[in-house]
Motif scaffolding. Sequence first.
Motif, short mmCIF file in Angstrom:
data_model
loop_
_atom_site.label_atom_id
_atom_site.label_comp_id
_atom_site.label_asym_id
_atom_site.label_seq_id
_atom_site.Cartn_x
_atom_site.Cartn_y
_atom_site.Cartn_z
N LYS A 18 0.81 -1.39 -0.06
CA LYS A 18 0.13 0.12 0.08
C LYS A 18 0.81 1.28 0.05
O LYS A 18 0.35 2.33 -0.39
CB LYS A 18 -0.98 -0.02 1.12
CG LYS A 18 -2.05 -1.15 0.91
CD LYS A 18 -2.91 -1.04 2.37
CE LYS A 18 -3.80 -2.08 2.46
NZ LYS A 18 -4.77 -2.03 3.48
N ASP A 19 2.19 1.01 0.43
CA ASP A 19 2.92 2.28 0.64
C ASP A 19 3.94 2.42 -0.70
O ASP A 19 4.94 3.22 -0.98
CB ASP A 19 3.92 2.10 1.74
CG ASP A 19 3.02 2.54 3.07
OD1 ASP A 19 2.30 3.01 2.91
OD2 ASP A 19 3.46 1.97 3.97
N PRO A 21 4.02 2.47 -5.27
CA PRO A 21 3.35 2.55 -6.59
C PRO A 21 2.28 1.37 -6.97
O PRO A 21 2.74 0.41 -6.57
CB PRO A 21 4.31 3.13 -7.45
CG PRO A 21 5.39 3.56 -7.01
CD PRO A 21 5.69 2.46 -5.57
N TRP A 22 1.17 1.74 -7.71
CA TRP A 22 0.28 0.66 -8.03
C TRP A 22 1.02 -0.38 -8.91
O TRP A 22 0.71 -1.74 -8.66
CB TRP A 22 -0.69 1.43 -9.01
CG TRP A 22 -0.33 1.92 -10.10
CD1 TRP A 22 -0.02 3.21 -10.45
CD2 TRP A 22 -0.45 1.13 -11.31
NE1 TRP A 22 0.25 3.19 -11.92
CE2 TRP A 22 -0.04 1.96 -12.27
CE3 TRP A 22 -0.67 -0.19 -11.84
CZ2 TRP A 22 0.32 1.93 -13.85
CZ3 TRP A 22 -0.37 -0.45 -13.20
CH2 TRP A 22 -0.03 0.31 -14.11
N GLY A 62 6.79 14.33 -4.82
CA GLY A 62 5.32 14.05 -4.35
C GLY A 62 5.37 12.96 -3.47
O GLY A 62 6.64 12.77 -2.60
N LYS A 63 4.35 12.11 -3.54
CA LYS A 63 4.52 10.76 -2.51
C LYS A 63 4.95 9.52 -3.18
O LYS A 63 4.90 9.75 -4.38
CB LYS A 63 2.75 10.74 -2.47
CG LYS A 63 2.21 11.63 -1.66
CD LYS A 63 0.68 11.20 -1.33
CE LYS A 63 -0.09 12.45 -0.52
NZ LYS A 63 -1.84 11.94 -0.13
N ARG A 64 5.53 8.93 -2.51
CA ARG A 64 6.36 7.72 -3.19
C ARG A 64 5.17 6.76 -3.72
O ARG A 64 5.47 6.07 -4.81
CB ARG A 64 6.48 6.63 -1.79
CG ARG A 64 7.43 5.62 -2.37
CD ARG A 64 7.82 4.90 -0.98
NE ARG A 64 7.24 4.74 0.16
CZ ARG A 64 7.61 4.86 1.30
NH1 ARG A 64 8.80 4.82 1.84
NH2 ARG A 64 6.71 4.52 2.51
N THR A 65 3.96 6.56 -3.36
CA THR A 65 2.86 6.03 -4.14
C THR A 65 2.58 6.55 -5.38
O THR A 65 2.19 5.80 -6.32
CB THR A 65 1.58 5.82 -3.39
OG1 THR A 65 1.14 7.06 -2.81
CG2 THR A 65 1.68 4.68 -2.08
N ASP A 66 2.71 7.81 -5.60
CA ASP A 66 2.49 8.41 -6.87
C ASP A 66 3.52 8.43 -8.15
O ASP A 66 3.39 9.20 -9.08
CB ASP A 66 2.12 9.96 -6.65
CG ASP A 66 0.80 10.12 -5.77
OD1 ASP A 66 0.02 8.99 -5.70
OD2 ASP A 66 0.66 11.00 -4.98
N ILE A 67 4.65 7.95 -7.54
CA ILE A 67 5.86 7.89 -8.43
C ILE A 67 5.29 7.16 -9.86
O ILE A 67 5.08 5.90 -9.71
CB ILE A 67 7.22 7.21 -7.97
CG1 ILE A 67 7.51 7.92 -6.58
CG2 ILE A 67 8.26 7.12 -9.01
CD1 ILE A 67 8.49 7.25 -6.03
N PRO A 68 5.33 7.81 -10.89
CA PRO A 68 4.78 7.28 -12.41
C PRO A 68 5.82 6.53 -13.04
O PRO A 68 7.14 6.51 -12.80
CB PRO A 68 4.52 8.48 -13.23
CG PRO A 68 5.45 9.41 -12.67
CD PRO A 68 5.71 9.20 -11.17
#
Length: 368
Positions: A18-19, A21-22, A62-68
């Motif tokens: 959950k922490d 990226p998808w 930005g957020k770690r989860t948002d790294i594209p």
Amino acid sequence: MGQETTNRYYQRIEEKAKDLPWYVGEYIDKRKRKLSPASLLNYCHDYLIFFSWILAEGIFEGKRTDIPLEVLQRLTRQQAEDFLSFLQFQLNNSELTVNRKLSSLKSLFHYLQNIAETTDLEPYISRNVMAKVELNAIKEDQETLANRMEGKILRGEEYETFRQFVAHDYGLINKDNKKLLNFHQKNRERDTAIVSLILGSGIRLSEVVGLNVDDIDFRKYTVRVIRKGNKEQYVYFSEQAMLDLKEYLSIRVSRYSLEKSNKILFIAASMGPKGTTRRLTSRSIEKLVEKYATAFGKPALSVHKLRHSFATRYQLENNDIPKLRRQLGHSSVQTTMIYTHLTNNEMQEAVNNMDRTKDPIDETDDHK
């Protein structure tokens, strides 16, 4: 590893994912069928360190989860090397640990470039920087290899305990699962014979797969195998392996509905049209050993580790490297020498026990 422990591992994996990226979560989910939960959890730790480093270096804000995905595709080789330097010189990771973390990244990037695809059938990334980075060249001595192997093989009473587990106890612990119980009841003699033969001879997986009934010599306790280089060799096996082979052979024809002319030794459970039989594949044997090993609480135990277990026991009891080399089919004696290191602890303990069990009368005589 018990089911309760396994569930705890997967719960922690979900929390870590959950922490991230998808696309990392997607990759981890895809790997659940291939990797142990312990390995997956290590991957999650590695990825958390990597993506946190990307933020700390200002490569993405930005957020770690948002790294594209685009950030990964634009990473330069120098940036990848900088991350490895960060691991080694700031986190004080050993070269082996750096290699392991790099391997987990290589696996992720390989998935993103070569396996995953968008709805337009395009890869997630078209450029894989991790493919350009090489692992550290580390030459390990035999003692290091032996120490790493030691906790992953059977020792002492575990040989018979594991054999009994395959033959009986696996069915007992799954008595409430009709599907698992029925499958075990049908194949337990076959599976026990496979495990017992490897533990009693040390033959390779490919050699087990290729066996026919006529390859077993019941008088001489030998099995005919085709070794590397297409060389034929007769290899000795233990009395227990012989007993388990005989029990399996006594039910083989009727249990698997075979024609008497069928000479394949280890038969797969029937699939497809009635009467269709086939030889167990290498992967099938690997999977059945993995199944029993996991339920036994020793998930690192593999077919190859069963071979190592035999070799370790043989060297401990016989201390004869030339004979062990021939038994295992090694082309180089240096390969066989690893088992001298694996048995050092047992030998040291045996020497120490001599002092503890020494007769007091002998000690008195020594002072005369």
